[in-house]
Write a protein that holds these residues in place. Structure first.
Motif, PDB file in Angstrom:
ATOM      1  N   ARG A  49      45.600  37.391  36.379  1.00 37.51           N
ATOM      2  CA  ARG A  49      44.601  37.286  35.496  1.00 37.51           C
ATOM      3  C   ARG A  49      45.062  37.823  34.295  1.00 37.51           C
ATOM      4  O   ARG A  49      45.908  38.653  34.039  1.00 37.51           O
ATOM      5  CB  ARG A  49      43.349  38.293  36.006  1.00 37.51           C
ATOM      6  CG  ARG A  49      42.117  38.327  35.285  1.00 37.51           C
ATOM      7  CD  ARG A  49      41.157  38.957  35.593  1.00 37.51           C
ATOM      8  NE  ARG A  49      40.010  39.152  34.854  1.00 37.51           N
ATOM      9  CZ  ARG A  49      38.677  38.438  35.217  1.00 37.51           C
ATOM     10  NH1 ARG A  49      38.589  38.024  36.558  1.00 37.51           N
ATOM     11  NH2 ARG A  49      37.778  38.505  34.333  1.00 37.51           N
ATOM     12  N   ASP A  51      42.903  38.675  30.013  1.00 43.51           N
ATOM     13  CA  ASP A  51      41.927  38.676  29.288  1.00 43.51           C
ATOM     14  C   ASP A  51      42.115  38.472  27.975  1.00 43.51           C
ATOM     15  O   ASP A  51      42.892  39.029  27.378  1.00 43.51           O
ATOM     16  CB  ASP A  51      41.015  39.729  29.763  1.00 43.51           C
ATOM     17  CG  ASP A  51      40.887  40.104  31.043  1.00 43.51           C
ATOM     18  OD1 ASP A  51      40.392  39.380  31.934  1.00 43.51           O
ATOM     19  OD2 ASP A  51      41.504  41.305  31.651  1.00 43.51           O
ATOM     20  N   SER A  89      38.469  35.215  30.223  1.00 44.82           N
ATOM     21  CA  SER A  89      39.533  35.522  31.431  1.00 44.82           C
ATOM     22  C   SER A  89      39.972  34.190  32.150  1.00 44.82           C
ATOM     23  O   SER A  89      39.044  33.244  32.307  1.00 44.82           O
ATOM     24  CB  SER A  89      38.973  36.507  32.370  1.00 44.82           C
ATOM     25  OG  SER A  89      38.563  37.950  31.625  1.00 44.82           O
TER      26      SER A  89
END
Length: 119
Positions: A49, A51, A89
């Protein structure tokens, strides 16, 4: 999996994955992430991930549209999240194997090349 630079990854195209292959190990994933700034492991090492905080809601949507073009071209589709109108994100994993494959790191490197209108 061979650890590659971001430049090496962006030269590749995601390969279709129908399962039947093992996901990357935690060690492989951690080592590959050393070459991808800002990406981190989630879901017990099964996803990556990143962001961002963008200028405004439309900047986030513009970025997501660019991501969608790259993802569709490679046939590998991320989860896109926008919250609080400026917090975006992206989460990647290979659904067919329930974990990370080279495809996820390829797409992450390509996403990192896209322009984004930050705050």
């Amino acid at each position: 999996m061979e650890i590659q630079t971001s430049e090496q990854l962006t030269q590749k195209k995601c390969k279709p994955c129908e399962g039947g292959v093992d996901p990357c190990t935690l060690e492989e994933s951690n080592n590959q992430l050393l070459n991808l700034q800002g990406w981190y492991l989630t879901h017990d090492g099964q996803r990556i991930r990143k962001d961002w905080v963008v200028k405004n809601f439309m900047a986030g949507m513009k970025f997501f549209n660019q991501v969608a073009e790259v993802a569709e071209s490679d046939g590998h589709h991320p989860d896109l999240h926008i919250a609080g109108y400026r917090n975006v994100s992206i989460e990647l994993w290979t659904h067919a194997i329930g974990g990370l494959s080279e495809n996820d790191f390829i797409l992450a490197a390509k996403i990192d090349q896209l322009p984004i209108d930050m705050k």
